[in-house]
Design an enzyme around this catalytic site. Structure first.
Site, PDB file in Angstrom:
ATOM      1  CE  LYS A 136       2.200  -3.777   6.488  1.00 42.04           C
ATOM      2  NZ  LYS A 136       3.503  -4.179   5.913  1.00 42.04           N
TER       3      LYS A 136
HETATM    4  N1  GLU Z   1       3.764  -4.844   2.323  1.00 44.03           N
HETATM    5  C1  GLU Z   1       5.126  -4.956   1.920  1.00 44.03           C
HETATM    6  C2  GLU Z   1       6.048  -4.928   3.129  1.00 44.03           C
HETATM    7  O1  GLU Z   1       5.675  -5.309   4.216  1.00 44.03           O
HETATM    8  C3  GLU Z   1       5.508  -3.989   0.829  1.00 44.03           C
HETATM    9  C4  GLU Z   1       5.262  -2.544   1.113  1.00 44.03           C
HETATM   10  C5  GLU Z   1       5.425  -1.643  -0.096  1.00 44.03           C
HETATM   11  O2  GLU Z   1       5.727  -2.111  -1.177  1.00 44.03           O
HETATM   12  O3  GLU Z   1       5.245  -0.437   0.109  1.00 44.03           O
HETATM   13  O4  GLU Z   1       7.202  -4.618   3.034  1.00 44.03           O
END
Ligand code: GLU
Length: 440
Positions: free
Chosen positions: A126
Site C-alpha cells: 500500500k
Molecule cells: N485500494 C483497493 C483496496 O483497498 C484496491 C487495491 C488494488 O486494486 O490493488 O483493496
C-alpha cells in the site's frame, strides 16, 4: 476500497474527525491483533506469524513539487511492501492529509490477507502521499502524481509491485502514473509495462467493470448474506457513510435490486431522506461538487442521528475507525458490509457482535476491487480485453466462493467472520511457506 473516477474525489468522502478517534488510533496494532487471534485459531506456525508481523519494506520518499504559484512544496510519500510470497506486492495509493506510516503498514498487511483470501497470485502493499487532494489544482495533482511515481522508480513494476487507486486517487491518477512509468523504461519495453498499475482508464488498458468493482463485490457478498437468511433485498433500506466510488456504486447496484438508501454522509455532514435517495443523481452531484454538501434531496441530520437511524444495512465506505463504542451501541441495523478498510474499531466490533449485528469484514467485503485489478493485470499480460459480462461473472464466482469459505471457517473454528477471513488467508500463506521454506 478505492475511488476510480477523478470526478468522485475520494478525499471528500473522508470524515476527518470522528468522535471515535479521540485518542490516537493505532491501526497497525489493531491489524496485528487480528493476525494474532487468527494465528491462534488455526495454530499457525510461530515462524510464519513472526515473518508476517512486519512488512518486508517500508519506503518513505520526500519529494519536491513546483506549485502553480511558483513555490516549491515538499511532499511525503510512502510505499509499504508487506509480503510477496504469493506474487508481486499489490495495493492502492492513498492521497489524504492524514496519511501516516502506521496506517499504510496496516493497509498493506490487509492487502496481503485480501489477495490470499481471494486466491490471487499477488502479495500485499500500500502507498500514500500525505496531502489533501482537494486542496490542490488539477495541474498540481498531476505533477504530484508524476513526481511520486517517478521517485518510486524500480521499487514498483508490473512483476514486482503494482499500485492501484485508493482513497483520494482514481483512474486519471493511474493514467498519469502509467504514463510516467512507461517514459522511464526504454522504448522497446514501453508496451510491456502497462500492467505496472491497475485501475487505469479503459482507453489505456484498464478493464471494463473495474470502476464499480468494489461496490459490485460488496453487493455479491450482501446477496450471499441475504440468501442464507431468506432476507429480501427488495424493499430493504440502507445507510451509507462516504459517497465516493465504493459508497455510490454500492448504493446504485443495490437500488437495482430494490433496496433504497435512506441516509448518506461524508466529511461535510449527513443527509436523511426516508423516501430514498436517487443514487444516480447523488453520484452525479458528488462528481460535480466533490461532496454531498448542498444536495437538495435530503434533510441535514447530525452524525449522531445518522448512527441512530433504523435501517437494514449499513455501508461504511469512508475511512478507518468510524465505528467506535458509541456508534456500535447506537446502530440500529441488521448488518454492516465494510466498504472501507478498518471502519470498525475492535471495541466497536465486539459490541456489534454481542448485539447480534452481522459484519461482513473488509478483507472479504471490499476485495472486489483488487480482484478486478487482477483481471486487468492478466488482460494486460495477454493483450486481451474481456467483456463486462465476463468480468462480472468471474467476480461473482470469486466473491461468493470466498464468502462461503469465510462462513465455513468461522463456523468450524467458532470465530467472527473477520477472524475467519484472516484464517482462510493465513492458511493459504502457510501452505506456501510450508512448501518453499526459508532461504538460505
Ligand atoms: N485500494 C483497493 C483496496 O483497498 C484496491 C487495491 C488494488 O486494486 O490493488 O483493496
Amino acid at each position: 476500497m478505492d475511488n476510480q473516477q477523478m470526478a468522485i474525489p475520494s478525499g471528500s468522502v473522508s470524515l476527518s474527525t470522528p468522535p471515535a478517534a479521540q485518542h490516537k488510533y493505532e491501526f497497525f496494532k489493531v491489524v496485528q491483533g487480528y493476525l494474532d487471534e487468527a494465528a491462534r485459531v488455526i495454530e499457525l506456525p510461530e515462524y510464519i506469524k513472526t515473518i508476517l508481523s512486519q512488512p518486508k519494506n517500508e519506503i518513505i520518499i520526500n519529494f519536491p513539487v513546483k506549485m502553480d504559484d511558483g513555490s516549491v512544496r515538499l511532499f511525503k510519500g510512502y510505499r509499504v511492501q508487506h509480503n510477496n510470497l504469493l506474487g508481486p506486492y499489490k495495493g492502492g495509493i492513498r492521497y489524504h492529509e492524514g496519511v501516516t506510516l502506521d496506517d499504510v503498514k496496516a493497509l498493506a498487511a490487509m492487502m496481503t490477507w485480501k489477495c490470499a483470501l481471494m486466491n490471487l497470485p499477488l502479495g500485499g502493499g500500500k502507498g500514500g502521499v500525505k496531502f489533501d487532494p482537494n486542496g490542490v489544482s488539477r495541474q498540481e495533482l498531476q505533477r504530484i502524481t508524476r513526481r511520486f511515481f517517478h521517485s518510486l522508480g524500480n521499487n514498483i513494476g508490473p512483476d514486482t509491485d503494482i499500485p492501484a487507486p485508493d482513497v483520494g486517487t482514481d483512474a486519471k491518477a493511474m493514467a498519469w502514473a502509467v504514463d510516467t512509468y512507461m517514459n522511464t523504461v526504454g522504448s522497446l519495453f514501453r508496451q510491456s509495462v502497462k500492467g505496472v498499475v491497475t485501475g487505469k482508464p479503459v482507453a489505456i488498458g484498464g478493464t471494463l467493470g473495474r470502476e464499480k468493482a468494489t461496490g459490485q463485490g460488496l453487493v455479491y457478498c450482501i446477496q450471499e448474506w441475504a440468501e442464507e437468511r431468506d432476507f429480501p433485498l427488495g424493499g430493504a433500506t440502507l445507510i451509507v457513510q462516504g459517497f465516493g466510488n465504493v459508497g455510490s456504486f454500492t448504493a446504485l447496484i443495490l437500488s437495482k435490486l430494490g433496496a433504497s438508501t435512506v441516509a448518506v454522509g461524508d466529511h461535510t455532514g449527513y443527509l436523511y431522506n426516508p423516501e430514498g435517495f436517487n443514487p444516480h443523481k447523488l453520484q452525479d452531484y458528488v462528481k460535480k461538487n466533490r461532496s454531498i454538501a448542498g444536495y437538495p434531496g435530503g434533510k441535514p441530520i447530525s452524525r449522531e442521528e445518522f448512527f441512530k437511524l433504523k435501517a437494514d444495512i449499513f455501508i461504511p465506505a469512508a475511512l478507518e475507525n468510524q465505528i467506535g463504542v458509541e456508534e456500535a451501541k447506537n446502530l440500529q441495523v441488521k448488518m454492516i458490509a465494510e466498504g472501507a478498510n478498518g471502519p470498525c474499531s475492535p471495541e466497536g466490533e465486539q459490541i456489534l457482535i454481542d448485539r447480534g449485528i452481522d459484519i461482513l469484514p473488509d478483507v472479504l467485503a471490499n476485495a472486489g476491487g483488487v480482484t478486478v485489478s487482477y483481471y486487468e493485470w492478466v488482460q494486460n499480460k495477454r493483450s486481451e480485453s474481456w467483456s463486462l459480462e465476463e468480468v462480472d461473472t468471474r467476480l461473482e464466482k470469486a466473491m461468493k466462493r470466498a464468502y462461503r469459505e469465510v462462513v465455513e471457517m468461522s463456523r468450524q473454528r467458532k470465530c467472527s467472520m473477520r477472524i475467519g477471513a484472516y484464517a482462510v488467508a493465513l492458511q493459504r500463506i502457510a501452505a506456501a511457506y510450508g512448501e518453499r521454506e526459508i532461504f538460505p
